[in-house]
Design an enzyme around this catalytic site. Structure first.
Site, PDB file in Angstrom:
ATOM      1  N   CYS A  20       0.836  -1.187   0.000  1.00 18.95           N
ATOM      2  CA  CYS A  20       0.000   0.000   0.000  1.00 18.95           C
ATOM      3  C   CYS A  20       0.877   1.244   0.000  1.00 18.95           C
ATOM      4  O   CYS A  20       1.827   1.369   0.764  1.00 18.95           O
ATOM      5  CB  CYS A  20      -0.901   0.010   1.232  1.00 18.95           C
ATOM      6  SG  CYS A  20      -2.144  -1.291   1.213  1.00 18.95           S
ATOM      7  N   GLY A  21       0.548   2.168  -0.879  1.00 18.88           N
ATOM      8  CA  GLY A  21       1.273   3.427  -0.903  1.00 18.88           C
ATOM      9  C   GLY A  21       2.574   3.360  -1.672  1.00 18.88           C
ATOM     10  O   GLY A  21       3.261   4.366  -1.798  1.00 18.88           O
TER      11      GLY A  21
END
Length: 284
Positions: free
Chosen positions: A115-116
Site C-alpha cells: 500500500c502506498g
C-alpha cells in the site's frame, strides 16, 4: 490453541432437496506478530506453525536471514484484558547485535500489501533488502524437466490433508528439481503458507533455498515472488496467473516464474534458462 478446522451447521440443497448437516470449515484467526515486544504486523491465518510463520515473515521483510539471528519466539501470555493466552500473539526476539528495523505507526510492511508504494518503489525495496542474489548453487545448477514441473500440482494436491476436509485452503510446497517433496504448508492465505515454509527453513538453517522449486496453489502475486526472492528460491511456479509486477520482479532478479501450470500446459514468464525447453519448428 485454535484448531485448524471447525464444525458449523449448514443447510444443504441438492437438486431441490433441502437438508441440514454439519460442515467442516477451515479455521481463520488473527495472528499479531511482535518484534522485541513491539507490535509489527497482523495477518489472518490458519492456526498452526505460528512460530515458523512469524520467522518467515521476518525473512521476507529482510530482518532475518540466519537461524542464529533469532533468539526465540514465544506466545504472549496475558494477551487479553483478563490475562488469558489466546495463542494469537507471538513475540519474536532477535539475537543480540541483530539490527531492529524502525517500527512506527506510519510504517508499511510492503510484503503484505504494498500500500502506498508504486511498482518501482516495490522493486527497489526488494533489491535493497535481499540477502542473497537469486541464483543457483554453483556446484549444482537448478534445471528442471517440463515433465517433472508438470507433475508437481498433482503431488501438491495429494499432500493437502486439510484441503481434503474443507476445500478452503491454499498450499505452498518446496520441491527438489527432481520433483521430490521437501515440505508443504497449508493456510487460508498463500502468503502465510509460503512464510511457514521459509520460516521452517530458517529454523533448520537451510537458507538460502538456492536449490528449491516453490509451487503455490493459486496466482503468483508480487508478494509471493518477493518472498521467493528474499529466501533465495530460484523457481516459482503457480497454477494460476502472475501479476505484471511479479513478472517485472522475476525478470529483474533472475527468478524463474511459471504460471498457469496445469497438466502439460504452462506459461513461462521469466528465467526460462532453468527449464529444459524443446522448441517446436515453425513456432515462436
Amino acid at each position: 490453541m485454535g484448531r485448524v478446522t471447525e464444525r458449523r451447521r449448514v443447510i444443504r440443497i441438492r437438486d431441490g432437496a433441502v437438508s441440514t448437516r454439519p460442515d467442516t470449515l477451515v479455521a481463520e484467526e488473527p495472528l499479531e506478530i511482535r518484534l522485541n515486544g513491539k507490535p509489527l504486523a497482523i495477518t489472518m491465518r490458519t492456526p498452526g506453525d505460528d512460530f515458523a510463520l512469524a520467522a518467515g515473515f521476518l525473512v521476507s521483510e529482510g530482518v532475518l536471514g540466519r537461524a542464529d539471528e533469532l533468539a526465540n519466539i514465544v506466545y504472549c501470555a496475558g494477551a487479553t484484558a483478563d490475562g488469558s493466552n489466546t495463542y494469537n500473539v507471538v513475540d519474536v526476539k532477535l539475537a543480540p547485535g541483530v539490527p531492529v528495523p524502525d517500527i512506527t505507526l506510519e510504517r508499511n510492511v510492503y510484503t503484505t500489501s504494498s500500500c502506498g508504494l508504486c511498482g518501482k518503489a516495490s522493486l527497489d525495496a526488494v533489491r535493497t533488502t535481499a540477502r542473497w542474489p537469486v541464483g543457483d548453487d554453483e556446484s549444482r545448477p537448478v534445471r528442471i524437466d517440463l515433465e517433472t514441473l508438470a507433475s508437481l500440482p498433482d503431488r501438491l494436491r495429494a499432500a493437502q490433508r486439510v484441503f481434503d476436509r474443507t476445500g478452503g485452503l491454499h498450499a505452498a510446497a518446496l520441491f527438489t528439481p527432481e520433483g521430490e517433496l521437501l515440505d508443504i504448508r497449508e493456510d487460508v492465505g498463500r502468503h502465510n503458507a509460503v512464510d511457514k515454509l521459509v520460516g521452517r527453513a530458517l529454523q533448520q538453517g537451510l537458507l538460502p533455498l538456492s536449490g528449491a522449486v516453490l509451487l503455490v496453489s493459486g496466482r503468483a502475486s508480487f508478494e509471493l515472488a518477493q518472498k521467493a526472492v528474499m529466501a533465495g528460491i530460484p523457481v516459482l511456479a503457480a497454477v494460476s496467473a502472475p501479476s505484471s509486477l511479479a513478472v517485472d520482479l522475476a525478470a529483474e532478479t533472475g527468478l524463474t516464474l511459471v504460471g498457469f501450470l496445469r497438466g502439460a500446459s504452462m506459461n513461462v514468464y521469466a528465467g526460462e534458462h532453468r527449464l529444459a525447453l524443446r522448441t517446436v519448428a515453425g513456432r515462436t
